[in-house]
Design a protein around this motif. Structure first.
Motif, PDB file in Angstrom:
ATOM      1  N   GLU A   1       8.411  -5.278  23.753  1.00  0.00           N
ATOM      2  CA  GLU A   1       7.501  -5.782  22.711  1.00  0.00           C
ATOM      3  C   GLU A   1       6.183  -6.254  23.318  1.00  0.00           C
ATOM      4  N   LEU A   2       6.241  -6.960  24.451  1.00  0.00           N
ATOM      5  CA  LEU A   2       5.000  -7.404  25.082  1.00  0.00           C
ATOM      6  C   LEU A   2       4.220  -6.204  25.621  1.00  0.00           C
ATOM      7  N   ALA A   3       4.911  -5.216  26.173  1.00  0.00           N
ATOM      8  CA  ALA A   3       4.221  -4.017  26.659  1.00  0.00           C
ATOM      9  C   ALA A   3       3.485  -3.318  25.512  1.00  0.00           C
ATOM     10  N   ARG A   4       4.133  -3.198  24.356  1.00  0.00           N
ATOM     11  CA  ARG A   4       3.476  -2.590  23.186  1.00  0.00           C
ATOM     12  C   ARG A   4       2.249  -3.406  22.764  1.00  0.00           C
ATOM     13  N   THR A   5       2.388  -4.729  22.774  1.00  0.00           N
ATOM     14  CA  THR A   5       1.269  -5.596  22.388  1.00  0.00           C
ATOM     15  C   THR A   5       0.106  -5.429  23.358  1.00  0.00           C
ATOM     16  N   LEU A   6       0.387  -5.352  24.650  1.00  0.00           N
ATOM     17  CA  LEU A   6      -0.660  -5.160  25.654  1.00  0.00           C
ATOM     18  C   LEU A   6      -1.329  -3.788  25.494  1.00  0.00           C
TER      19      LEU A   6
ATOM     20  N   VAL B   1      -2.289 -11.292  22.223  1.00  0.00           N
ATOM     21  CA  VAL B   1      -3.071 -11.203  23.456  1.00  0.00           C
ATOM     22  C   VAL B   1      -4.514 -11.551  23.113  1.00  0.00           C
ATOM     23  N   ALA B   2      -5.050 -12.562  23.778  1.00  0.00           N
ATOM     24  CA  ALA B   2      -6.425 -12.998  23.543  1.00  0.00           C
ATOM     25  C   ALA B   2      -7.405 -11.984  24.134  1.00  0.00           C
ATOM     26  N   PRO B   3      -8.590 -11.861  23.528  1.00  0.00           N
ATOM     27  CA  PRO B   3      -9.607 -10.960  24.096  1.00  0.00           C
ATOM     28  C   PRO B   3      -9.945 -11.308  25.549  1.00  0.00           C
ATOM     29  N   ALA B   4      -9.793 -12.573  25.923  1.00  0.00           N
ATOM     30  CA  ALA B   4     -10.082 -13.003  27.301  1.00  0.00           C
ATOM     31  C   ALA B   4      -9.118 -12.385  28.310  1.00  0.00           C
ATOM     32  N   ALA B   5      -8.044 -11.774  27.817  1.00  0.00           N
ATOM     33  CA  ALA B   5      -7.064 -11.174  28.734  1.00  0.00           C
ATOM     34  C   ALA B   5      -7.674 -10.034  29.541  1.00  0.00           C
ATOM     35  N   ASP B   6      -8.671  -9.348  28.989  1.00  0.00           N
ATOM     36  CA  ASP B   6      -9.357  -8.268  29.691  1.00  0.00           C
ATOM     37  C   ASP B   6      -8.372  -7.248  30.269  1.00  0.00           C
ATOM     38  N   VAL B   7      -7.538  -6.696  29.401  1.00  0.00           N
ATOM     39  CA  VAL B   7      -6.562  -5.701  29.838  1.00  0.00           C
ATOM     40  C   VAL B   7      -6.991  -4.272  29.512  1.00  0.00           C
ATOM     41  N   LYS B   8      -8.142  -4.119  28.859  1.00  0.00           N
ATOM     42  CA  LYS B   8      -8.592  -2.793  28.431  1.00  0.00           C
ATOM     43  C   LYS B   8      -8.703  -1.843  29.628  1.00  0.00           C
ATOM     44  N   ASN B   9      -8.026  -0.711  29.515  1.00  0.00           N
ATOM     45  CA  ASN B   9      -8.016   0.337  30.549  1.00  0.00           C
ATOM     46  C   ASN B   9      -7.447  -0.127  31.885  1.00  0.00           C
ATOM     47  N   ARG B  10      -6.638  -1.161  31.864  1.00  0.00           N
ATOM     48  CA  ARG B  10      -6.059  -1.689  33.114  1.00  0.00           C
ATOM     49  C   ARG B  10      -4.571  -1.369  33.169  1.00  0.00           C
ATOM     50  N   HIS B  11      -4.048  -1.310  34.385  1.00  0.00           N
ATOM     51  CA  HIS B  11      -2.618  -1.133  34.629  1.00  0.00           C
ATOM     52  C   HIS B  11      -2.049  -2.526  34.902  1.00  0.00           C
ATOM     53  N   VAL B  12      -1.236  -3.010  33.976  1.00  0.00           N
ATOM     54  CA  VAL B  12      -0.721  -4.381  34.017  1.00  0.00           C
ATOM     55  C   VAL B  12       0.687  -4.388  34.595  1.00  0.00           C
ATOM     56  N   LEU B  13       0.900  -5.235  35.574  1.00  0.00           N
ATOM     57  CA  LEU B  13       2.228  -5.441  36.151  1.00  0.00           C
ATOM     58  C   LEU B  13       2.801  -6.707  35.526  1.00  0.00           C
ATOM     59  N   LEU B  14       3.791  -6.543  34.678  1.00  0.00           N
ATOM     60  CA  LEU B  14       4.390  -7.631  33.912  1.00  0.00           C
ATOM     61  C   LEU B  14       5.642  -8.123  34.627  1.00  0.00           C
ATOM     62  N   ILE B  15       5.678  -9.414  34.940  1.00  0.00           N
ATOM     63  CA  ILE B  15       6.771 -10.004  35.709  1.00  0.00           C
ATOM     64  C   ILE B  15       7.647 -10.875  34.819  1.00  0.00           C
ATOM     65  N   ASP B  16       8.965 -10.691  34.951  1.00  0.00           N
ATOM     66  CA  ASP B  16       9.932 -11.541  34.262  1.00  0.00           C
ATOM     67  C   ASP B  16      11.110 -11.772  35.198  1.00  0.00           C
ATOM     68  N   ASP B  17      11.928 -12.751  34.843  1.00  0.00           N
ATOM     69  CA  ASP B  17      13.067 -13.059  35.707  1.00  0.00           C
ATOM     70  C   ASP B  17      14.269 -12.177  35.430  1.00  0.00           C
ATOM     71  N   VAL B  18      14.653 -12.041  34.154  1.00  0.00           N
ATOM     72  CA  VAL B  18      15.849 -11.287  33.797  1.00  0.00           C
ATOM     73  C   VAL B  18      15.565 -10.419  32.583  1.00  0.00           C
ATOM     74  N   VAL B  19      16.110  -9.219  32.579  1.00  0.00           N
ATOM     75  CA  VAL B  19      16.060  -8.357  31.404  1.00  0.00           C
ATOM     76  C   VAL B  19      17.498  -8.028  31.007  1.00  0.00           C
ATOM     77  N   THR B  20      17.749  -8.079  29.702  1.00  0.00           N
ATOM     78  CA  THR B  20      19.068  -7.682  29.204  1.00  0.00           C
ATOM     79  C   THR B  20      18.885  -6.411  28.374  1.00  0.00           C
TER      80      THR B  20
END
Length: 162
Positions: free
Chosen positions: A140-145, A114-133
């Motif tokens: 893994e992406l949630a942990r990285t964020l 995650v690049a510093p430009a993402a500006d996710v600090k102290n934010r609630h991120v809604l992560l969208i994907d098509d399918v989860v198995t």
């Protein structure tokens, strides 16, 4: 927290296959409507929307990021900002769908940056994907964020494989 709008079975699984692998990116609006018809309730309101990134190799092969098209619709519907697609990058690995469940977590470990430009600090991120198995990739992406400072990450997918 993860919410799936629908189960991954016909006819939805057929539509998603055509969408992702047969170049039918024109289906995104109908698929987004299906997703938006079953909105989840989150513990706190999301601050921004993010699409599950594709590796550069997979993006070039497919020609579009199917999750990004869904995320654009969700962000517009919720009137939330959408993170630009390359603030989080993904290393190329074998597709999760080609691996047995017991290898999926190992396959995705450490693949996101995650690049510093993402500006996710102290934010609630809604992560969208098509399918989860197995949920390994989205976890893994949630942990990285969260390591990048996100207060919370909520996953919302169109379909969950059973």
């Amino acid at each position: 927290m993860l919410h799936a709008a629908l189960a991954y079975r016909p006819p939805l699984s057929n539509l998603l296959y055509a969408y992702k692998f047969l170049g039918r990116n024109d289906l995104y609006a109908a698929l987004a409507e299906l997703m938006l018809a079953k909105p989840p309730a989150w513990p706190a309101e999301p601050d921004l929307v993010m699409a599950m990134p594709l590796s550069v190799r997979r993006l070039h092969k497919r020609g579009f990021n199917q999750s990004l098209l869904l995320a654009e619709s969700v962000a517009k519907h919720l009137n939330l900002p959408l993170l630009p697609p390359f603030v989080a990058t993904r290393s190329h690995r074998p597709a999760q769908s080609t691996l047995p469940r017991q290898l999926r977590t190992k396959n995705v470990r450490g693949i996101f940056q995650v690049a510093p430009a993402a500006d996710v600090k102290n934010r609630h991120v809604l992560l969208i994907d098509d399918v989860v198995t197995s949920g390994a990739t989205i976890s893994e992406l949630a942990r990285t964020l969260q390591r990048a400072g996100a207060a919370a990450v909520y996953g919302w997918v169109l379909a969950r494989a059973e």
